[in-house]
Write a protein that holds these residues in place. Sequence first.
Motif, mmCIF file in Angstrom:
data_model
loop_
_atom_site.group_PDB
_atom_site.id
_atom_site.type_symbol
_atom_site.label_atom_id
_atom_site.label_comp_id
_atom_site.label_asym_id
_atom_site.label_seq_id
_atom_site.Cartn_x
_atom_site.Cartn_y
_atom_site.Cartn_z
ATOM 1 N N TYR A 205 7.814 1.912 1.141
ATOM 2 C CA TYR A 205 8.084 0.977 2.237
ATOM 3 C C TYR A 205 8.359 -0.363 1.578
ATOM 4 C CZ TYR A 205 3.168 0.171 1.152
ATOM 5 O OH TYR A 205 1.995 -0.052 0.480
ATOM 6 N N LEU A 206 8.919 -1.271 2.309
ATOM 7 C CA LEU A 206 9.267 -2.578 1.756
ATOM 8 C C LEU A 206 8.137 -3.551 2.070
ATOM 9 C CD1 LEU A 206 11.334 -4.207 0.247
ATOM 10 C CD2 LEU A 206 12.642 -4.474 2.339
ATOM 11 N N PRO A 207 7.256 -3.855 1.099
ATOM 12 C CA PRO A 207 6.095 -4.705 1.381
ATOM 13 C C PRO A 207 6.496 -6.169 1.493
ATOM 14 C CG PRO A 207 6.152 -4.179 -0.949
ATOM 15 C CD PRO A 207 7.292 -3.434 -0.316
ATOM 16 N N TYR A 208 5.737 -6.905 2.274
ATOM 17 C CA TYR A 208 5.953 -8.354 2.330
ATOM 18 C C TYR A 208 4.616 -9.080 2.466
ATOM 19 C CZ TYR A 208 7.105 -13.053 3.573
ATOM 20 O OH TYR A 208 7.160 -14.420 3.560
ATOM 21 N N TYR A 209 4.398 -10.043 1.573
ATOM 22 C CA TYR A 209 3.242 -10.932 1.627
ATOM 23 C C TYR A 209 3.714 -12.336 1.297
ATOM 24 C CZ TYR A 209 0.425 -6.691 1.544
ATOM 25 O OH TYR A 209 -0.132 -5.477 1.853
ATOM 26 N N LYS A 210 3.162 -13.313 1.985
ATOM 27 C CA LYS A 210 3.505 -14.700 1.691
ATOM 28 C C LYS A 210 2.956 -15.070 0.322
ATOM 29 C CE LYS A 210 3.515 -16.226 6.527
ATOM 30 N NZ LYS A 210 2.880 -17.132 7.526
ATOM 31 N N PHE B 219 5.210 6.568 6.110
ATOM 32 C CA PHE B 219 4.690 5.219 5.899
ATOM 33 C C PHE B 219 5.040 4.301 7.072
ATOM 34 C CE2 PHE B 219 6.061 7.070 1.829
ATOM 35 C CZ PHE B 219 4.853 7.118 1.150
ATOM 36 N N PRO B 220 4.171 3.326 7.376
ATOM 37 C CA PRO B 220 4.558 2.281 8.339
ATOM 38 C C PRO B 220 5.733 1.481 7.770
ATOM 39 C CG PRO B 220 2.189 2.258 7.909
ATOM 40 C CD PRO B 220 2.791 3.162 6.890
ATOM 41 N N GLN B 221 6.733 1.226 8.582
ATOM 42 C CA GLN B 221 7.942 0.586 8.063
ATOM 43 C C GLN B 221 8.291 -0.724 8.767
ATOM 44 O OE1 GLN B 221 9.456 1.575 5.415
ATOM 45 N NE2 GLN B 221 9.031 3.746 5.170
ATOM 46 N N ALA B 222 8.174 -0.784 10.079
ATOM 47 C CA ALA B 222 8.854 -1.824 10.856
ATOM 48 C C ALA B 222 8.372 -3.240 10.556
ATOM 49 C CB ALA B 222 8.722 -1.530 12.349
ATOM 50 N N THR B 223 7.072 -3.465 10.579
ATOM 51 C CA THR B 223 6.565 -4.844 10.507
ATOM 52 C C THR B 223 6.874 -5.503 9.173
ATOM 53 O OG1 THR B 223 4.790 -4.337 12.076
ATOM 54 C CG2 THR B 223 4.531 -6.307 10.720
ATOM 55 N N SER B 224 6.546 -4.824 8.088
ATOM 56 C CA SER B 224 6.776 -5.430 6.777
ATOM 57 C C SER B 224 8.265 -5.572 6.490
ATOM 58 C CB SER B 224 6.088 -4.624 5.676
ATOM 59 O OG SER B 224 6.563 -3.299 5.628
ATOM 60 N N LEU B 225 9.066 -4.604 6.931
ATOM 61 C CA LEU B 225 10.514 -4.706 6.750
ATOM 62 C C LEU B 225 11.057 -5.909 7.507
ATOM 63 C CD1 LEU B 225 13.278 -3.624 5.819
ATOM 64 C CD2 LEU B 225 13.226 -2.042 7.775
ATOM 65 N N SER B 226 10.616 -6.085 8.737
ATOM 66 C CA SER B 226 11.039 -7.234 9.530
ATOM 67 C C SER B 226 10.648 -8.545 8.862
ATOM 68 C CB SER B 226 10.422 -7.159 10.930
ATOM 69 O OG SER B 226 10.696 -8.333 11.661
ATOM 70 N N ASN B 227 9.412 -8.619 8.392
ATOM 71 C CA ASN B 227 8.943 -9.851 7.766
ATOM 72 C C ASN B 227 9.703 -10.161 6.476
ATOM 73 O OD1 ASN B 227 7.044 -10.286 9.771
ATOM 74 N ND2 ASN B 227 5.398 -9.258 8.665
ATOM 75 N N PHE B 228 9.998 -9.129 5.712
ATOM 76 C CA PHE B 228 10.747 -9.321 4.465
ATOM 77 C C PHE B 228 12.147 -9.862 4.742
ATOM 78 C CE2 PHE B 228 13.498 -7.983 1.006
ATOM 79 C CZ PHE B 228 12.763 -8.272 -0.130
ATOM 80 N N LEU B 229 12.859 -9.195 5.650
ATOM 81 C CA LEU B 229 14.220 -9.630 5.972
ATOM 82 C C LEU B 229 14.220 -11.013 6.620
ATOM 83 C CD1 LEU B 229 15.667 -6.274 7.375
ATOM 84 C CD2 LEU B 229 16.004 -7.234 5.089
#
Length: 467
Positions: free
Chosen positions: A243-248, A324-334
């Motif tokens: 999945y595409l992770p995103y953290y500030k 895997f969960p995808q939507a939230t982290s993908l949205s935040n990354f993009l």
Amino acid sequence: MVQKDFIHDDFLLQSEFAKKLYHNYAKDLPIIDYHNHLSPQKIADNYQFQNISEVWLHGDHYKWRAMRTMGISEEFITGSASDKAKFQKWGQTVPFTMRNPLYHWTHLELKRYFGINELLDQNNATEIYNNCSEQLSKSSHSTRGLLKQMKVEVVCTTDDPIDSLIFHDKNKANEDVKLLPAFRPDKAYAANNSDTYNQYLDALEEVTNIQIRSFADLKNALENRITYFHEHGCRLADHGLDYLPYYKEEDMNIDQIFNNVRKGEHLNNLENDQLKSTLLVFLSKQYHKKGWVQQFHLGALRNNNTRMLDLLGPDTGFDSIGDFPQATSLSNFLNHLDSSNELGKTIIYNLNPADNEVMAAMIGNFNDGSIKGKVQFGSGWWFLDQKDGMEKQLNSLSNIGLLSCFVGMLTDSRSFLSFPRHEYFRRVLCNLFGNDVAKGELPADEKWLGKIVSDVCYNNAKAYFPF
């Protein structure tokens, strides 16, 4: 009545309108294969395969999985058996692959490359092995010859940042097919095993002549290789991720995380994802500066069978679909990239069909009117690059987005005989349109629907990729 060959002119085309679309607007178009795993060296050297098993069975984990399911010993799959014996076992397997895409692909490839109409089985396997192997000794069936037969215009291979790209350079004199690299930096953020990761960073140090002692050093080294790749014709990057992770970045100490792994310490899952997220954001911004297209292949659950992984290594047929969960982290990354206007052309490939509508809806959030089809829902991938998977992807994209802006199919293959998959996709696409016309759900406007078919099969990719 004369029996048609199984692979005939109208294969998979169930209506007269579908036949018109395919034969008049799709069939003869060139191929832009913008993601595959072909060997650049074999293309540059115009390699001549010794036999059909070498080109067809060596490295093809689709076929390996089917053979194992049939109870065939590993000796005849990846083991020490002769190539002829391996092919005979594959011939024995093929009749049992009915309703698996391997049955269609096998006979499409025999027909297109070797002119063979027979259905492969254990009785004719030796004869077909000898026939194909003899043809493979001819210049028409060298690597470049095989690509030329399928009207392949561009091939984008998958290349690690430390690759020299010498074979891409060598191929520049080849006027038949353009061979370009694609940047695949997965090992640069694969920090789950600190020993392997540090060995990779040491190799990256060597090719860049940059000591990597800090996270800033790592970014400098990767920027160095992006520039190198760009100078050698690269215009795409690709990433294989669960999945595409995103953290500030402000919510973590990325320097400390990197320093710890460089010292050989084991990172926990959160730290792994934070390192990956930060580096992917940096890389995406670099791609945007260069005008590259970035690709994200999401959802594979890899190396499920540890016993076979230890025995045979990765990419040998023991991967599957992950949930895997995808939507939230993908949205935040993009969104993070878009907020600073640093989101470039992006293709998102989905491996779990349950997430098709998620991906089809997600791309619409970041198509901002600046570029036609800027963010794409990529074609059916891996376990989904078959008729049903293609149709589901096309339907999800049609229902939620604009199919007319889609950049179409690719092989994602290690085999030089895989290019009829473009034909397969084109037939599926034309049949979908044809069936809609037959049901009265689309107007019977051959010229306009033909334009959309041609665009999806070739023209959109031609315009989208900055080759």
